[in-house]
Design a protein around this motif. Sequence first.
Motif, PDB file in Angstrom:
ATOM      1  N   THR A  83       0.809  -1.108  -0.012  1.00  8.37           N
ATOM      2  CA  THR A  83      -0.069  -0.065  -0.045  1.00  8.37           C
ATOM      3  C   THR A  83       0.898   1.208   0.063  1.00  8.37           C
ATOM      4  OG1 THR A  83      -1.930  -1.247   1.106  1.00  8.37           O
ATOM      5  CG2 THR A  83      -1.727   1.294   1.182  1.00  8.37           C
ATOM      6  N   VAL A  84       1.813   1.192   0.895  1.00  6.39           N
ATOM      7  CA  VAL A  84       2.858   2.431   0.979  1.00  6.39           C
ATOM      8  C   VAL A  84       3.543   2.461  -0.511  1.00  6.39           C
ATOM      9  CG1 VAL A  84       4.718   3.260   2.013  1.00  6.39           C
ATOM     10  CG2 VAL A  84       3.102   2.230   3.459  1.00  6.39           C
ATOM     11  N   SER A  85       3.886   1.555  -0.943  1.00  2.29           N
ATOM     12  CA  SER A  85       4.832   1.512  -2.241  1.00  2.29           C
ATOM     13  C   SER A  85       3.884   1.920  -3.390  1.00  2.29           C
ATOM     14  CB  SER A  85       5.371   0.089  -2.472  1.00  2.29           C
ATOM     15  OG  SER A  85       6.249  -0.007  -3.599  1.00  2.29           O
ATOM     16  N   ALA A  86       2.404   1.405  -3.452  1.00  7.71           N
ATOM     17  CA  ALA A  86       1.727   1.802  -4.430  1.00  7.71           C
ATOM     18  C   ALA A  86       1.665   3.528  -4.476  1.00  7.71           C
ATOM     19  CB  ALA A  86       0.539   1.198  -4.283  1.00  7.71           C
ATOM     20  N   HIS A  87       1.373   4.119  -3.232  1.00  2.00           N
ATOM     21  CA  HIS A  87       1.110   5.388  -2.869  1.00  2.00           C
ATOM     22  C   HIS A  87       2.139   6.126  -3.570  1.00  2.00           C
ATOM     23  CE1 HIS A  87       1.365   9.109  -0.699  1.00  2.00           C
ATOM     24  NE2 HIS A  87       0.124   9.289  -0.895  1.00  2.00           N
ATOM     25  N   ALA A  89       4.707   5.146  -5.635  1.00  3.04           N
ATOM     26  CA  ALA A  89       4.768   5.250  -7.159  1.00  3.04           C
ATOM     27  C   ALA A  89       3.939   6.011  -7.685  1.00  3.04           C
ATOM     28  CB  ALA A  89       4.654   3.646  -7.712  1.00  3.04           C
ATOM     29  N   TRP A  90       2.517   6.247  -7.449  1.00  4.02           N
ATOM     30  CA  TRP A  90       1.760   6.920  -7.874  1.00  4.02           C
ATOM     31  C   TRP A  90       1.851   8.426  -7.580  1.00  4.02           C
ATOM     32  CZ3 TRP A  90      -2.264   6.402 -11.201  1.00  4.02           C
ATOM     33  CH2 TRP A  90      -3.105   7.447 -11.361  1.00  4.02           C
ATOM     34  N   SER A  91       2.489   8.827  -6.517  1.00  3.78           N
ATOM     35  CA  SER A  91       2.705  10.353  -6.195  1.00  3.78           C
ATOM     36  C   SER A  91       4.300  10.747  -6.656  1.00  3.78           C
ATOM     37  CB  SER A  91       2.611  10.624  -4.846  1.00  3.78           C
ATOM     38  OG  SER A  91       3.376   9.800  -4.037  1.00  3.78           O
ATOM     39  N   GLY A  92       4.745   9.730  -7.248  1.00  2.32           N
ATOM     40  CA  GLY A  92       6.175  10.232  -7.581  1.00  2.32           C
ATOM     41  C   GLY A  92       7.412  10.422  -6.440  1.00  2.32           C
ATOM     42  N   ARG A  93       7.083   9.810  -5.355  1.00  4.18           N
ATOM     43  CA  ARG A  93       8.056   9.849  -4.234  1.00  4.18           C
ATOM     44  C   ARG A  93       8.981   8.841  -4.496  1.00  4.18           C
ATOM     45  NH1 ARG A  93       4.940   9.843   1.207  1.00  4.18           N
ATOM     46  NH2 ARG A  93       7.042  10.525   1.934  1.00  4.18           N
ATOM     47  N   ARG A  94      10.101   8.982  -3.374  1.00  6.79           N
ATOM     48  CA  ARG A  94      11.024   7.826  -3.423  1.00  6.79           C
ATOM     49  C   ARG A  94      10.494   6.501  -3.142  1.00  6.79           C
ATOM     50  NH1 ARG A  94      16.275   9.390  -0.087  1.00  6.79           N
ATOM     51  NH2 ARG A  94      16.725   7.430  -0.881  1.00  6.79           N
ATOM     52  N   PRO A  95      11.123   5.370  -3.754  1.00  7.99           N
ATOM     53  CA  PRO A  95      10.596   4.146  -3.692  1.00  7.99           C
ATOM     54  C   PRO A  95      10.635   3.821  -2.015  1.00  7.99           C
ATOM     55  CG  PRO A  95      11.938   4.092  -5.511  1.00  7.99           C
ATOM     56  CD  PRO A  95      12.068   5.471  -4.798  1.00  7.99           C
ATOM     57  N   VAL A  96      10.089   2.720  -1.639  1.00 13.56           N
ATOM     58  CA  VAL A  96      10.352   2.192  -0.422  1.00 13.56           C
ATOM     59  C   VAL A  96      11.822   1.335  -0.587  1.00 13.56           C
ATOM     60  CG1 VAL A  96       9.665   0.268   1.387  1.00 13.56           C
ATOM     61  CG2 VAL A  96       7.956   1.751   0.071  1.00 13.56           C
ATOM     62  N   SER A  97      12.408   1.462   0.672  1.00 10.80           N
ATOM     63  CA  SER A  97      13.724   0.866   0.890  1.00 10.80           C
ATOM     64  C   SER A  97      13.797  -0.418   0.339  1.00 10.80           C
ATOM     65  CB  SER A  97      14.428   0.817   2.240  1.00 10.80           C
ATOM     66  OG  SER A  97      15.433   0.185   2.464  1.00 10.80           O
ATOM     67  N   PRO A  98      14.948  -0.920  -0.505  1.00 10.98           N
ATOM     68  CA  PRO A  98      14.963  -2.258  -0.833  1.00 10.98           C
ATOM     69  C   PRO A  98      15.078  -3.179   0.225  1.00 10.98           C
ATOM     70  CG  PRO A  98      16.412  -0.853  -2.337  1.00 10.98           C
ATOM     71  CD  PRO A  98      15.902   0.025  -1.224  1.00 10.98           C
ATOM     72  N   ARG A  99      15.712  -2.814   1.307  1.00 10.75           N
ATOM     73  CA  ARG A  99      15.758  -3.598   2.367  1.00 10.75           C
ATOM     74  C   ARG A  99      14.380  -4.257   3.024  1.00 10.75           C
ATOM     75  NH1 ARG A  99      19.837  -3.426   6.350  1.00 10.75           N
ATOM     76  NH2 ARG A  99      20.213  -1.159   5.501  1.00 10.75           N
ATOM     77  N   LEU A 100      13.469  -3.192   2.831  1.00 11.30           N
ATOM     78  CA  LEU A 100      12.066  -3.711   3.325  1.00 11.30           C
ATOM     79  C   LEU A 100      11.369  -4.321   2.188  1.00 11.30           C
ATOM     80  CD1 LEU A 100      10.984  -0.219   5.261  1.00 11.30           C
ATOM     81  CD2 LEU A 100      11.772  -2.402   6.002  1.00 11.30           C
ATOM     82  N   THR A 101      11.443  -4.166   0.865  1.00 10.28           N
ATOM     83  CA  THR A 101      10.736  -4.547  -0.181  1.00 10.28           C
ATOM     84  C   THR A 101      11.357  -6.040  -0.537  1.00 10.28           C
ATOM     85  OG1 THR A 101      12.156  -3.705  -1.827  1.00 10.28           O
ATOM     86  CG2 THR A 101      10.159  -2.562  -1.340  1.00 10.28           C
ATOM     87  N   GLY A 102      12.530  -6.322  -0.098  1.00 14.24           N
ATOM     88  CA  GLY A 102      13.075  -7.435  -0.251  1.00 14.24           C
ATOM     89  C   GLY A 102      12.907  -8.412   0.741  1.00 14.24           C
ATOM     90  N   ALA A 103      12.574  -7.737   1.942  1.00 12.85           N
ATOM     91  CA  ALA A 103      12.299  -8.738   3.066  1.00 12.85           C
ATOM     92  C   ALA A 103      10.714  -9.363   2.891  1.00 12.85           C
ATOM     93  CB  ALA A 103      12.072  -7.776   4.243  1.00 12.85           C
TER      94      ALA A 103
END
Length: 221
Positions: A83-87, A89-103
């Motif tokens: 949900t945070v990552s989608a927001h 990506a939609w708003s053009g903000r920095r992506p979620v840290s790879p440490r978290l997305t990889g986990a």
Amino acid sequence: MSDPTRTSQSTRHATGPAGAAARTPAAAVAPTVRRPLAATARALIAAAALTGLALAVAASPDPPRLLADFAVQANLAAALGFTVSAHRAWSGRRPVSPRLTGALLVFLSLAALTHHLTPPSDTTNLLLTTATPFAALADWLLLTAPRGFRLPYAWQWPAYPLLHLSLTTLHTSPPRPSSTTITIAATACLLPLITIAIDQVRPAPRLHRNRISPTGISPLK
């Protein structure tokens, strides 16, 4: 090495529009880059995780006990994370840290693999153990830039799965076979290494097709 966020002594005291432009960091005027396709895909992954959780709660005779299930925990974290990552990506903000997305990717993949290594439990619906993990895998391979994972993550990511495994092994009745426990532990340790290795050699997806630039100065549309 120069710091792009700092201004030189000659421009610090400049006045007027030219002085204001000189004192503005480059990052502050960079165009916002939105990724609507990635945002939509990640919103759907979050929705799939939430739907799977709702179905698991509805089918369970003891819903509070579901919180101890690793697949439920992984999907709950995925629902929040995507949900945070989608927001972003939609708003053009920095992506979620790879440490978290990889986990999240490792947790969901481990939940899917564990589902096939252990006897069926109360949380066996396909959304939790198949659909959401495969969707997260597709998001990583098709919508995420490569080489974001770092080697230290290989010992950070297994920490919680191994802790959860040790606690559930002590309290599972009947006891889980030792061979199954060893297999799950080995998978939890090897899966991050495999994921990081693949991330270093996989080709970069064509992310520019999924971007929208709000100004005309960027070639990415």
